[in-house]
Design a protein around this motif. Structure first.
Motif, PDB file in Angstrom:
ATOM      1  N   PRO A   1       5.649  13.563   3.182  1.00 39.96           N
ATOM      2  CA  PRO A   1       5.463  12.117   3.322  1.00 39.96           C
ATOM      3  C   PRO A   1       6.769  11.462   3.764  1.00 39.96           C
ATOM      4  CG  PRO A   1       4.626  12.896   1.201  1.00 39.96           C
ATOM      5  CD  PRO A   1       5.367  14.044   1.824  1.00 39.96           C
ATOM      6  N   ALA A   2       6.660  10.402   4.558  1.00 42.27           N
ATOM      7  CA  ALA A   2       7.848   9.701   5.067  1.00 42.27           C
ATOM      8  C   ALA A   2       7.831   8.271   4.564  1.00 42.27           C
ATOM      9  CB  ALA A   2       7.869   9.752   6.586  1.00 42.27           C
TER      10      ALA A   2
ATOM     11  N   THR B   1      -4.130  12.155   6.167  1.00 38.46           N
ATOM     12  CA  THR B   1      -3.654  13.417   5.611  1.00 38.46           C
ATOM     13  C   THR B   1      -2.424  13.871   6.373  1.00 38.46           C
ATOM     14  OG1 THR B   1      -5.382  14.427   6.936  1.00 38.46           O
ATOM     15  CG2 THR B   1      -5.701  14.415   4.567  1.00 38.46           C
ATOM     16  N   LEU B   2      -1.543  14.557   5.650  1.00 38.20           N
ATOM     17  CA  LEU B   2      -0.348  15.104   6.273  1.00 38.20           C
ATOM     18  C   LEU B   2      -0.716  16.374   7.023  1.00 38.20           C
ATOM     19  CD1 LEU B   2       1.900  14.737   3.133  1.00 38.20           C
ATOM     20  CD2 LEU B   2       2.178  13.446   5.240  1.00 38.20           C
TER      21      LEU B   2
ATOM     22  N   GLY C   1       0.816  -1.217   0.000  1.00 37.55           N
ATOM     23  CA  GLY C   1       0.000   0.000   0.000  1.00 37.55           C
ATOM     24  C   GLY C   1       0.848   1.264   0.000  1.00 37.55           C
ATOM     25  N   ILE C   2       1.841   1.307   0.865  1.00 35.02           N
ATOM     26  CA  ILE C   2       2.676   2.508   0.981  1.00 35.02           C
ATOM     27  C   ILE C   2       3.505   2.698  -0.289  1.00 35.02           C
ATOM     28  CG2 ILE C   2       4.572   3.567   2.254  1.00 35.02           C
ATOM     29  CD1 ILE C   2       3.493   2.041   4.761  1.00 35.02           C
ATOM     30  N   ALA C   3       4.078   1.592  -0.773  1.00 34.81           N
ATOM     31  CA  ALA C   3       4.889   1.690  -1.992  1.00 34.81           C
ATOM     32  C   ALA C   3       4.033   2.182  -3.155  1.00 34.81           C
ATOM     33  CB  ALA C   3       5.505   0.329  -2.322  1.00 34.81           C
TER      34      ALA C   3
ATOM     35  N   ARG D   1       0.217  12.224  -1.735  1.00 37.77           N
ATOM     36  CA  ARG D   1       0.875  12.830  -0.579  1.00 37.77           C
ATOM     37  C   ARG D   1       0.030  12.499   0.644  1.00 37.77           C
ATOM     38  NH1 ARG D   1       4.458  16.874  -0.866  1.00 37.77           N
ATOM     39  NH2 ARG D   1       3.477  17.761   0.978  1.00 37.77           N
ATOM     40  N   ILE D   2       0.308  11.349   1.258  1.00 30.76           N
ATOM     41  CA  ILE D   2      -0.476  10.958   2.425  1.00 30.76           C
ATOM     42  C   ILE D   2       0.437  10.529   3.564  1.00 30.76           C
ATOM     43  CG2 ILE D   2      -2.463  10.201   1.059  1.00 30.76           C
ATOM     44  CD1 ILE D   2      -1.570   7.321   1.524  1.00 30.76           C
TER      45      ILE D   2
END
Lengths: 250, 184
Positions: free
Chosen positions: B131-132, B124-125, B103-105, B113-114
């Protein structure tokens, strides 16, 4: 019986005994595993069901509390004479979490106002610093400022959250905003002109900056009860929000 | 079967530290899962929102995952910490972590941008936050390794599996089992 035959019989008995023990152990092991698995699955099932039940929105009551669009763009919703408790709602039309809160708790907020249990004040602000979300939010916020009637503002507010664009694309286009206003029943004669010329964009920016500074907001949605910020575990759970407001009223 | 006996032989010659490493892996993985689930479970609406922020699953599925994931994380985390059904729990935890990695990849690759929403929040950031993705991926990859270790060498020390006699058959049992098969 020879000695050899006797010891062979003994060996067989022992082997049979051991096999029975092993079988019993295996049955017990399987029963324990099945028991633990059933409990674990039941816990996950019950937890999911409970989460869903916590996130069930109240049915909207018939009729809104009298609603006024204030000169600074905030909107007050309260039955006549209800001055407290005050529920301040700070939200951004472009913010997905605000949409999520509206979906879950929006009807509760409105019901509380209609029941005379709270004075609700909406503060539509723009919190996004980067594009395309900032411009999206300002266009939507400025358009809402073009609505002068309270009930129409509420309908337009709902429509905007319903039509919220994703955060990665340009959305809340001016012609869309005009037509959504029409479909929400906005009757202000210069609404279309007010939206397309972005007449209220500057006011939306200034109101946002001032509000965020004065209220020390760190994000949206923020909901304050008598000036005190409520936690997410309250504002996103309709029953808890209602409970908090009713407790403050006593 | 061949790989099993290979692992078996390896574990015979392995240092005594192996079961303790399993215990450590269980505690790290289980602890992270419990904390992650606990921080999300009070706000189901936000949990759903965080899943939707990935824009991967259809709305209905995302909603179900949002409601179910926090409690699933807590239950699997608790099983791991207790060392109960260790191999099974570790496999489930490993699959969860792999799903998070995917999911992250995918969010990273699609330029979303989450925030991963791993420990609560709505995905949300915060204002000014970047994003990290890399850090989140490395963390989850490390947890996949923990899960793989615990699944390979269950149940480790201080495990209820041992206390309740649920451990995979030890040396004697293996020999017995093979004898039994010969007898049958």
């Amino acid at each position: 019986m020879s000695k050899g035959a006797r010891s062979a019989a003994a060996r067989e008995r022992i082997a049979a005994q051991r096999q029975a023990d092993r079988k019993r152990d295996r049955r017990r092991r399987l029963a324990t595993i099945a028991g633990v698995a059933v409990v674990a699955v039941a816990a996950v099932g019950f937890g999911s069901w409970y989460a869903a039940s916590q996130d069930t929105a109240e049915a909207p009551r018939q009729g809104l509390a009298p609603t006024t669009v204030n000169s600074d763009g905030s909107v007050t919703m309260a039955q006549a004479g209800v001055e407290s408790p005050v529920l301040d709602v700070f939200e951004d039309f472009q913010c997905p979490a605000c949409k999520s809160m509206e979906d879950s708790s929006g009807s509760t907020i409105r019901n509380l106002a209609a029941e005379g249990k709270a004075k609700v004040v909406y503060h539509p602000i723009t919190i996004f610093p980067q594009e395309p979300t900032r411009s999206n939010s300002i266009r939507a916020g400025a358009a809402a400022r073009c609505v002068t009637d309270g009930a129409q503002w509420v309908a337009f507010h709902d429509k905007l959250f319903q039509e919220q664009p994703p955060e990665t694309v340009e959305g809340f286009r001016l012609n869309d905003l005009v037509s959504w206003g029409k479909s929400a029943g906005v009757t202000a004669p210069d609404f279309a002109d007010c939206v397309t010329t972005q007449r209220k964009a500057k006011a939306q920016e200034q109101f946002s900056t001032t509000t965020m500074r004065q209220q020390k907001l760190t994000g949206t949605p923020t909901v304050k009860l008598n000036g005190k910020e409520l936690g997410n575990e309250t504002i996103f759970v309709p029953a808890k929000l209602r409970q908090a407001v009713q407790a403050a009223a006593q | 079967m061949a790989s099993d006996s290979h692992a078996f032989r390896w574990s015979l010659s392995a240092p005594v530290a192996v079961p303790w490493v399993t215990t450590l892996a269980r505690l790290v993985l289980g602890g992270v899962l419990i904390v992650a689930g606990w921080l999300k479970i009070g706000t189901p609406a936000l949990s759903v929102q965080a899943v939707k922020a990935y824009e991967l699953l259809p709305d209905g599925v995302a909603t179900a995952v949002g409601y179910g994931l926090p409690i699933l994380e807590i239950v699997v985390g608790a099983l791991l910490v207790l060392g109960l059904l260790t191999r099974f729990s570790a496999v489930v935890a490993g699959l969860l972590m792999l799903a998070f990695v995917v999911g992250i990849a995918s969010a990273w690759a699609r330029g979303l941008r989450i925030d991963c929403g791993c420990f609560g929040g709505d995905g949300t950031l915060a204002a000014g936050q970047e994003p990290a993705y890399l850090a989140e991926l490395l963390r989850d990859a490390g947890l996949v390794l923990c899960a793989a270790w615990a699944a390979w060498f269950p149940p480790g020390r201080l495990a209820l599996d041992s206390l309740l006699g649920l451990t995979p058959p030890d040396d004697d049992d293996l020999l017995d089992d093979s004898q039994e098969k010969e007898n049958e």
